[in-house]
Design an enzyme around this catalytic site. Structure first.
Site, short mmCIF file in Angstrom:
data_model
loop_
_atom_site.label_atom_id
_atom_site.label_comp_id
_atom_site.label_asym_id
_atom_site.label_seq_id
_atom_site.Cartn_x
_atom_site.Cartn_y
_atom_site.Cartn_z
CG ASN A 31 -6.65 -0.65 1.34
OD1 ASN A 31 -5.93 -0.25 0.42
ND2 ASN A 31 -6.16 -1.09 2.48
CB CYS A 55 -0.95 0.01 1.19
SG CYS A 55 -2.11 -1.36 1.16
CG HIS A 102 -3.23 3.63 2.09
ND1 HIS A 102 -3.69 3.22 0.87
CD2 HIS A 102 -3.28 2.55 2.91
CE1 HIS A 102 -4.01 1.93 0.95
NE2 HIS A 102 -3.77 1.51 2.17
O1 UT7 Z 1 -3.76 -0.97 3.63
C1 UT7 Z 1 -3.08 -1.72 4.53
C2 UT7 Z 1 -3.33 -1.29 5.88
N1 UT7 Z 1 -4.52 -1.90 6.40
C3 UT7 Z 1 -5.22 -1.25 7.28
O2 UT7 Z 1 -4.91 -0.12 7.57
C4 UT7 Z 1 -6.34 -1.96 7.97
C5 UT7 Z 1 -6.23 -1.68 9.44
N2 UT7 Z 1 -7.25 -2.29 10.25
C6 UT7 Z 1 -8.57 -1.94 10.22
O3 UT7 Z 1 -8.96 -1.12 9.40
C7 UT7 Z 1 -9.48 -2.53 11.25
O4 UT7 Z 1 -8.71 -3.18 12.23
C8 UT7 Z 1 -10.52 -3.52 10.66
C9 UT7 Z 1 -11.56 -2.76 9.90
C10 UT7 Z 1 -9.82 -4.53 9.80
C11 UT7 Z 1 -11.23 -4.27 11.80
O5 UT7 Z 1 -11.82 -3.34 12.71
P1 UT7 Z 1 -11.60 -3.52 14.28
O6 UT7 Z 1 -12.41 -2.48 14.91
O7 UT7 Z 1 -10.11 -3.49 14.53
O8 UT7 Z 1 -12.23 -4.92 14.58
P2 UT7 Z 1 -11.53 -6.26 15.14
O9 UT7 Z 1 -10.62 -6.85 14.13
O10 UT7 Z 1 -10.97 -6.00 16.51
O11 UT7 Z 1 -12.79 -7.18 15.29
C12 UT7 Z 1 -13.90 -6.84 16.14
C13 UT7 Z 1 -15.02 -7.81 15.91
C14 UT7 Z 1 -14.60 -9.27 15.92
O12 UT7 Z 1 -15.63 -10.02 16.52
P3 UT7 Z 1 -15.49 -10.52 18.05
O13 UT7 Z 1 -14.25 -11.35 18.10
O14 UT7 Z 1 -15.38 -9.26 18.86
O15 UT7 Z 1 -16.76 -11.28 18.27
C15 UT7 Z 1 -14.54 -9.63 14.46
O16 UT7 Z 1 -14.76 -11.01 14.24
O17 UT7 Z 1 -15.60 -7.59 14.61
C16 UT7 Z 1 -15.68 -8.83 13.90
N3 UT7 Z 1 -15.57 -8.57 12.48
C17 UT7 Z 1 -16.62 -8.37 11.68
N4 UT7 Z 1 -17.93 -8.34 11.93
C18 UT7 Z 1 -18.76 -8.10 10.89
C19 UT7 Z 1 -14.43 -8.49 11.74
N5 UT7 Z 1 -14.75 -8.23 10.45
C20 UT7 Z 1 -16.10 -8.16 10.39
C21 UT7 Z 1 -17.01 -7.92 9.36
N6 UT7 Z 1 -18.31 -7.89 9.64
N7 UT7 Z 1 -16.60 -7.69 8.08
#
Ligand code: UT7
Length: 326
Positions: free
Chosen positions: A283, A116, A253
């Site tokens: 993204n 990225c 980005h």
């Molecule tokens: O370009 C490269 C750089 N990449 C990035 O900058 C991405 C950076 N990361 C992010 O943008 C965020 O961390 C995400 C959007 C990927 C995830 O958001 P988050 O607030 O960090 O959520 P999390 O990974 O801590 O997950 C929270 C909950 C989990 O459920 P439990 O374990 O709390 O029950 C996940 O399983 O959200 C769940 N979850 C979803 N739920 C519905 C993860 N993805 C999804 C989804 N739909 N698509």
């Protein structure tokens, strides 16, 4: 003041493939919802390349638009750098295919792989040619078909990415060496290879012999992004000799609206100075900055003479920033 050669951006262009995939479309086959995706990321939709479209095809469309904006033709190009993590083939470089498809003459063409952060890395590499007088008309392209790397059963990643391409034309221009010069004014590039496991693709020619799928520890990447990007941005501004308060437009980005806002807040950049396309594009990895840049020009916000601050972060982990005056 003495005269210095600068790499001046003379044209910008973006291309998005026709097909739009909404959050609701994804919720039909993976356990997610429009509400979750919008709240956690700001993403509402992404574009997906048609099966017959490769990374080089998207790159060519963006390049044609950037060339038209610059008033240049393919016959004038002597350097092509494509930043991509999703090339058509393992080799030759996508840049070589772009040269052929544009009908550009024999010159320099190669790819840069910094995921990225690739577009910012590629700009700095191109600057090394253009500002030394080694290239007169350079194309720097970020082009990605990220949807081809998705594991469509992994809701933590498959909702985040889209396809697209953006390109700029760089030409040498005389400057004084001061901050009023047009062109690329300063960079900071970073990589921390110890964080590979946070974001990677689990395949490759010298390991599995397969393309692989994208894997990410999203919340750890999120934390790294908000904490470390600001330092890179400040270093790029210092290298350019400009205070961040004088930046007209921040073009980060486009990974997540919450990251983008968090970084802007840390840097003291007002929300109305931030170009955000993450809602419509998702993204698009190396394509996201030039796509957002093209959008900002198309809608009349970004104007000649303005100071831009570009910033990226991705697999590696890599990150970096660049200050540009249009
Ligand atoms: O370009 C490269 C750089 N990449 C990035 O900058 C991405 C950076 N990361 C992010 O943008 C965020 O961390 C995400 C959007 C990927 C995830 O958001 P988050 O607030 O960090 O959520 P999390 O990974 O801590 O997950 C929270 C909950 C989990 O459920 P439990 O374990 O709390 O029950 C996940 O399983 O959200 C769940 N979850 C979803 N739920 C519905 C993860 N993805 C999804 C989804 N739909 N698509």
């Amino acid at each position: 003041m003495s005269s210095v050669l600068r790499s001046v951006v003379t044209g910008v262009g973006g291309y998005l493939p026709d097909e739009i995939v909404t959050n609701a479309d994804l919720a039909k086959f993976v356990d997610t919802s429009d509400e979750w995706i919008v709240e956690r990321t700001g993403i509402r939709q992404r574009h997906r390349a048609a099966p017959e479209q490769g990374c080089s095809d998207l790159a060519v469309e963006a390049a044609k638009r950037a060339l038209a904006a610059a008033g240049r033709t393919a016959a004038q190009i002597d350097l092509i750098i494509v930043a991509t993590t999703t090339p058509d083939l393992t080799f030759p470089a996508t840049a070589a295919m772009v040269q052929r498809k544009l009908g550009a003459p024999i010159g320099i063409a190669f790819d840069v792989q910094a995921v990225c952060s690739g577009f910012v890395y590629a700009l700095s590499v191109a600057d090394g040619f253009v500002a030394r007088g080694l290239a007169k008309c350079a194309l720097v392209i970020g082009s990605e078909t990220m949807t081809r790397l998705m594991d469509w059963t992994d809701r933590g990643t498959c909702v985040l990415f889209g396809d697209g391409a953006g390109a700029v034309v760089l030409e040498p221009g005389e400057g004084t060496g001061g901050i009023e010069d047009r062109g690329l004014l300063g960079f900071a590039l970073r990589c921390d290879g110890t964080k590979q496991d946070l974001l990677y693709v689990d395949g490759g020619p010298s390991t599995t012999g397969t393309v692989g799928k994208l894997r990410m520890a999203g919340n750890q990447v999120f934390r790294h992004a908000v904490v470390n990007i600001a330092e890179g941005v400040e270093a790029a501004a210092a290298a350019a000799g400009v205070p961040i308060s004088s930046v007209d437009w921040f073009i980060p980005h486009q990974a997540n609206q919450r990251i983008l806002e968090g970084v802007a807040r840390r840097l003291g950049i007002a929300p109305e100075r931030v170009i955000s396309t993450v809602a419509e594009h998702a993204n698009t990895s190396a394509a996201s900055i030039p796509l957002a840049w093209a959008q900002g020009i198309a809608d009349g916000r970004i104007k000649p003479g303005q100071l831009l601050l570009l910033e990226a972060m991705g697999g590696g982990l890599t990150w970096g920033a660049c200050v540009v005056r249009l």
